[in-house]
Design a protein around this motif. Structure first.
Motif, PDB file in Angstrom:
ATOM      1  N   LYS A  77       0.831  -1.218   0.000  1.00  0.00           N
ATOM      2  CA  LYS A  77       0.000   0.000   0.000  1.00  0.00           C
ATOM      3  C   LYS A  77       0.861   1.262   0.000  1.00  0.00           C
ATOM      4  CE  LYS A  77      -3.722  -2.366   2.494  1.00  0.00           C
ATOM      5  NZ  LYS A  77      -2.987  -3.632   2.715  1.00  0.00           N
ATOM      6  N   ASN A  78       1.946   1.239   0.764  1.00  0.00           N
ATOM      7  CA  ASN A  78       2.914   2.337   0.785  1.00  0.00           C
ATOM      8  C   ASN A  78       2.255   3.709   0.905  1.00  0.00           C
ATOM      9  OD1 ASN A  78       5.356   0.766   0.521  1.00  0.00           O
ATOM     10  ND2 ASN A  78       4.726   0.354  -1.584  1.00  0.00           N
ATOM     11  N   VAL A  79       1.281   3.797   1.780  1.00  0.00           N
ATOM     12  CA  VAL A  79       0.591   5.071   2.011  1.00  0.00           C
ATOM     13  C   VAL A  79       1.584   6.160   2.412  1.00  0.00           C
ATOM     14  CG1 VAL A  79      -1.053   6.247   3.518  1.00  0.00           C
ATOM     15  CG2 VAL A  79      -1.611   3.995   2.578  1.00  0.00           C
ATOM     16  N   ASN A  80       2.608   5.783   3.188  1.00  0.00           N
ATOM     17  CA  ASN A  80       3.572   6.769   3.672  1.00  0.00           C
ATOM     18  C   ASN A  80       4.343   7.448   2.543  1.00  0.00           C
ATOM     19  OD1 ASN A  80       2.709   5.834   6.123  1.00  0.00           O
ATOM     20  ND2 ASN A  80       4.694   5.095   6.813  1.00  0.00           N
ATOM     21  N   TYR A  81       4.478   6.766   1.394  1.00  0.00           N
ATOM     22  CA  TYR A  81       5.185   7.373   0.271  1.00  0.00           C
ATOM     23  C   TYR A  81       4.474   8.645  -0.185  1.00  0.00           C
ATOM     24  CZ  TYR A  81       8.042   3.131  -0.607  1.00  0.00           C
ATOM     25  OH  TYR A  81       8.930   2.089  -0.518  1.00  0.00           O
ATOM     26  N   MET A  82       3.128   8.620  -0.144  1.00  0.00           N
ATOM     27  CA  MET A  82       2.358   9.746  -0.656  1.00  0.00           C
ATOM     28  C   MET A  82       2.500  11.003   0.204  1.00  0.00           C
ATOM     29  SD  MET A  82      -1.139   8.003  -2.158  1.00  0.00           S
ATOM     30  CE  MET A  82      -1.385   6.748  -0.900  1.00  0.00           C
ATOM     31  N   MET A  83       3.063  10.845   1.390  1.00  0.00           N
ATOM     32  CA  MET A  83       3.314  12.013   2.218  1.00  0.00           C
ATOM     33  C   MET A  83       4.386  12.910   1.593  1.00  0.00           C
ATOM     34  SD  MET A  83       1.039  11.276   4.313  1.00  0.00           S
ATOM     35  CE  MET A  83       0.126   9.763   4.659  1.00  0.00           C
ATOM     36  N   ALA A  84       5.013  12.434   0.519  1.00  0.00           N
ATOM     37  CA  ALA A  84       5.963  13.250  -0.241  1.00  0.00           C
ATOM     38  C   ALA A  84       5.333  14.570  -0.657  1.00  0.00           C
ATOM     39  CB  ALA A  84       6.427  12.496  -1.489  1.00  0.00           C
ATOM     40  N   ASP A  91       9.345   5.452   4.864  1.00  0.00           N
ATOM     41  CA  ASP A  91       9.057   4.026   4.781  1.00  0.00           C
ATOM     42  C   ASP A  91       8.025   3.634   5.829  1.00  0.00           C
ATOM     43  OD1 ASP A  91      10.389   3.860   7.222  1.00  0.00           O
ATOM     44  OD2 ASP A  91      12.128   2.771   6.425  1.00  0.00           O
ATOM     45  N   GLU A  92       7.785   2.336   5.948  1.00  0.00           N
ATOM     46  CA  GLU A  92       6.740   1.853   6.858  1.00  0.00           C
ATOM     47  C   GLU A  92       7.071   2.113   8.324  1.00  0.00           C
ATOM     48  OE1 GLU A  92       9.510  -1.649   5.976  1.00  0.00           O
ATOM     49  OE2 GLU A  92       8.639   0.051   4.900  1.00  0.00           O
ATOM     50  N   ASN A  93       8.353   2.391   8.620  1.00  0.00           N
ATOM     51  CA  ASN A  93       8.757   2.693   9.992  1.00  0.00           C
ATOM     52  C   ASN A  93       8.774   4.189  10.282  1.00  0.00           C
ATOM     53  OD1 ASN A  93       9.391  -0.125  10.488  1.00  0.00           O
ATOM     54  ND2 ASN A  93      11.219   0.210   9.246  1.00  0.00           N
ATOM     55  N   GLY A  94       8.385   4.990   9.290  1.00  0.00           N
ATOM     56  CA  GLY A  94       8.387   6.436   9.468  1.00  0.00           C
ATOM     57  C   GLY A  94       9.737   7.079   9.226  1.00  0.00           C
ATOM     58  N   MET A  95      10.710   6.312   8.721  1.00  0.00           N
ATOM     59  CA  MET A  95      12.065   6.809   8.523  1.00  0.00           C
ATOM     60  C   MET A  95      12.275   7.269   7.085  1.00  0.00           C
ATOM     61  SD  MET A  95      13.174   6.336  11.592  1.00  0.00           S
ATOM     62  CE  MET A  95      14.854   6.910  11.291  1.00  0.00           C
ATOM     63  N   THR A  96      13.148   8.262   6.930  1.00  0.00           N
ATOM     64  CA  THR A  96      13.473   8.775   5.595  1.00  0.00           C
ATOM     65  C   THR A  96      14.790   9.528   5.660  1.00  0.00           C
ATOM     66  OG1 THR A  96      12.524   9.938   3.684  1.00  0.00           O
ATOM     67  CG2 THR A  96      12.346  11.032   5.820  1.00  0.00           C
ATOM     68  N   MET A  97      15.263   9.944   4.497  1.00  0.00           N
ATOM     69  CA  MET A  97      16.402  10.856   4.412  1.00  0.00           C
ATOM     70  C   MET A  97      15.861  12.252   4.149  1.00  0.00           C
ATOM     71  SD  MET A  97      19.161   9.156   4.954  1.00  0.00           S
ATOM     72  CE  MET A  97      20.458  10.253   4.360  1.00  0.00           C
ATOM     73  N   LYS A  98      16.330  13.205   4.925  1.00  0.00           N
ATOM     74  CA  LYS A  98      15.897  14.582   4.750  1.00  0.00           C
ATOM     75  C   LYS A  98      17.119  15.486   4.885  1.00  0.00           C
ATOM     76  CE  LYS A  98      11.782  17.273   5.577  1.00  0.00           C
ATOM     77  NZ  LYS A  98      10.443  17.250   6.159  1.00  0.00           N
ATOM     78  N   THR A 151      -3.634   4.129  -9.112  1.00  0.00           N
ATOM     79  CA  THR A 151      -3.380   3.178  -8.036  1.00  0.00           C
ATOM     80  C   THR A 151      -1.906   3.172  -7.671  1.00  0.00           C
ATOM     81  OG1 THR A 151      -3.671   0.865  -7.315  1.00  0.00           O
ATOM     82  CG2 THR A 151      -2.976   1.207  -9.590  1.00  0.00           C
ATOM     83  N   MET A 152      -1.619   2.854  -6.417  1.00  0.00           N
ATOM     84  CA  MET A 152      -0.258   2.575  -6.002  1.00  0.00           C
ATOM     85  C   MET A 152       0.125   1.233  -6.615  1.00  0.00           C
ATOM     86  SD  MET A 152       2.403   3.559  -4.174  1.00  0.00           S
ATOM     87  CE  MET A 152       1.816   4.743  -2.939  1.00  0.00           C
ATOM     88  N   TRP A 186      10.014  12.106  -3.221  1.00  0.00           N
ATOM     89  CA  TRP A 186       9.420  10.769  -3.073  1.00  0.00           C
ATOM     90  C   TRP A 186      10.430   9.843  -2.422  1.00  0.00           C
ATOM     91  CZ3 TRP A 186       4.413   9.612  -4.059  1.00  0.00           C
ATOM     92  CH2 TRP A 186       4.031   8.265  -4.130  1.00  0.00           C
ATOM     93  N   TYR A 187       9.939   8.886  -1.652  1.00  0.00           N
ATOM     94  CA  TYR A 187      10.822   7.954  -0.953  1.00  0.00           C
ATOM     95  C   TYR A 187      11.631   7.143  -1.963  1.00  0.00           C
ATOM     96  CZ  TYR A 187      12.540   4.322   2.129  1.00  0.00           C
ATOM     97  OH  TYR A 187      13.364   3.475   2.828  1.00  0.00           O
ATOM     98  N   GLN A 188      12.943   7.124  -1.785  1.00  0.00           N
ATOM     99  CA  GLN A 188      13.844   6.394  -2.676  1.00  0.00           C
ATOM    100  C   GLN A 188      14.234   5.081  -2.028  1.00  0.00           C
ATOM    101  OE1 GLN A 188      17.231   8.611  -4.093  1.00  0.00           O
ATOM    102  NE2 GLN A 188      18.220   6.820  -4.994  1.00  0.00           N
ATOM    103  N   ASP A 189      13.971   3.980  -2.734  1.00  0.00           N
ATOM    104  CA  ASP A 189      14.196   2.660  -2.159  1.00  0.00           C
ATOM    105  C   ASP A 189      15.623   2.160  -2.345  1.00  0.00           C
ATOM    106  OD1 ASP A 189      13.057   0.188  -0.930  1.00  0.00           O
ATOM    107  OD2 ASP A 189      13.674  -0.676  -2.851  1.00  0.00           O
ATOM    108  N   SER A 190      16.283   2.537  -3.442  1.00  0.00           N
ATOM    109  CA  SER A 190      17.641   2.036  -3.681  1.00  0.00           C
ATOM    110  C   SER A 190      18.393   2.989  -4.592  1.00  0.00           C
ATOM    111  CB  SER A 190      17.600   0.635  -4.312  1.00  0.00           C
ATOM    112  OG  SER A 190      17.409   0.722  -5.722  1.00  0.00           O
ATOM    113  N   GLU A 191      19.672   2.695  -4.784  1.00  0.00           N
ATOM    114  CA  GLU A 191      20.493   3.448  -5.735  1.00  0.00           C
ATOM    115  C   GLU A 191      20.577   2.730  -7.076  1.00  0.00           C
ATOM    116  OE1 GLU A 191      21.555   6.326  -5.600  1.00  0.00           O
ATOM    117  OE2 GLU A 191      21.891   6.932  -3.509  1.00  0.00           O
TER     118      GLU A 191
END
Length: 400
Positions: A77-84, A91-98, A151-152, A186-191
């Motif tokens: 579902k990745n609802v947290n991604y849309m908080m971008a 991510d699902e734990n509320g963590m990100t790079m800022k 849709t996600m 937007w949340y970046q998952d990998s390089e």
């Protein structure tokens, strides 16, 4: 990434090519064209597009009431991604790079505004009422019957298969800006590469006499032929290997629906087994399938958070921090879903939510993540220096 802090490798890992953006909102461009709408670039424009999808016969089947403006992948579902769109993609734990730092943002005003926006969409019937309860077959059925407007997803082929060589009627939604955020990330998952380091372990409960056989079995999995079949499907039904050692894959959309279901990603073993496929390897198909992830990454370039450093939980904290992480993740997921669906009020419940996160151990968890991130970044720097020094020495020796 494969080596634990004590210098040992305890698991059978693997490294694979991976998209920088694993999941995004994709939108039905044919519906946009049917209604004479432009691709939205802001949250307000997206809201207006979803309203048009709901109120008009966007799919053109004569029924103006069967359209589902926005849905979610049941398994991601990745609802947290849309908080971008409001400055708090995570991510699902509320963590990100800022701003280059590891941060927890699921207790910020930006995150709160994002949830309120999604609640507005849900309350007006613009989000699928089954978004949080449907399974994959229901979601795929909606896509296959042209009922989804956005849709996600990982790619639109997950719910609406199309033949190789065909460009789908779907594109990734841009990273939307809002009144709250003019430079969304937007949340970046990998390089572009993902190391799965805990894919397989042999526990201390294993009979020592069986370990050799287990290792030999997994060793055969790392054979190129076997790894490629794990990801793509069996030889010779789906994959063929020619005399030059090149691999080709048939267009699975030409198979019967029963066979297509049999060889879906979920029914193969791509995520269940370690494997080895050289980075950059591409299996050939004729015609070549449209690569949706290339389109996504081109559009999202410059609008990504940066990648969270991988980390090992210190051994003396492993049990405690694993439990804390699970508790935080579950609490965020459940509470946010309730707020979006209107089962609880975010305004009256926000302070209690933040307090409960602290009660669950948020402060110590974030401290651990920041410390392990700093250690990982320092180790990466040392590794880069060693590699550079070795390269220079090798060059000098060659010159002599």
């Amino acid at each position: 990434e494969m080596t634990a802090p004590d210098g040992h490798i305890y698991t059978i890992p693997y490294t694979v090519d991976a998209p920088k953006v694993d999941y995004q909102i994709s939108i039905n461009t044919r519906w946009l064209k049917n209604l004479g709408l432009e691709m939205p670039t802001t949250t307000e424009e997206f809201y207006q597009v979803l309203k048009a999808f709901k109120e008009k016969d966007a799919n053109g089947n004569g029924d103006p009431n069967d359209e589902i403006p926005l849905s979610l992948d049941p398994n991601n579902k990745n609802v947290n991604y849309m908080m971008a769109w409001f400055g708090a993609s995570c991510d699902e734990n509320g963590m990100t790079m800022k701003d280059g730092e590891v941060e927890f943002v699921a207790n910020t005003e930006e995150f709160k505004e994002g949830v309120k926006y999604l609640n507005k969409l849900y309350s007006e019937g613009l989000i699928d009422p089954e978004a949080f309860t449907q399974d994959s077959s229901i979601w795929e059925g909606k896509g296959g019957n042209d009922l989804l407007g956005a849709t996600m997803c990982y790619a639109s082929s997950d719910f609406m298969p199309y033949a190789n060589g065909v460009t789908p009627d779907w594109e990734s939604l841009p990273v939307l800006s809002s009144e709250n955020c003019s430079d969304p990330k937007w949340y970046q998952d990998s390089e572009g590469v993902s190391t799965i380091r805990t894919q397989l372990v042999i526990t201390n409960k294993t009979d020592p006499d069986d370990i050799g056989g287990i290792i030999r079995f997994w060793d055969t999995v790392f054979d190129a032929d076997n790894s490629i079949q794990i990801i793509n499907g069996p030889m010779p039904d789906i994959v063929q290997k020619n005399e030059n050692g090149e691999y080709t894959k048939i267009d699975v959309t030409t198979l019967s629906q029963e066979e297509q279901d049999k060889y879906t990603w979920a029914n193969l073993w791509p995520q269940a087994l370690p494997k080895y496929v050289p980075l950059g390897f591409k299996i050939k198909t004729d015609p070549e399938p449209y690569d949706e992830k290339d389109e996504v990454e081109a559009k999202y370039e410059g609008h990504l958070t940066g990648v969270l450093p991988s980390y090992w939980i210190p051994l003396d904290q492993a049990d405690e921090m694993s439990e804390v992480q699970t508790a935080i993740q579950d609490y965020i997921e459940q509470t946010v879903a309730q707020w979006i669906a209107g089962q609880a009020d975010i305004e009256s419940g926000w302070d209690a939510y933040c307090e409960q996160l602290n009660t669950l151990g948020l402060e110590e968890y974030v401290k651990m993540r920041k410390e392990t991130a700093a250690e990982a970044q320092a180790a990466a720097g040392e590794s880069a220096e060693t590699t550079e020094k070795t390269t220079e020495e090798t060059t000098e020796e060659a010159a002599e």
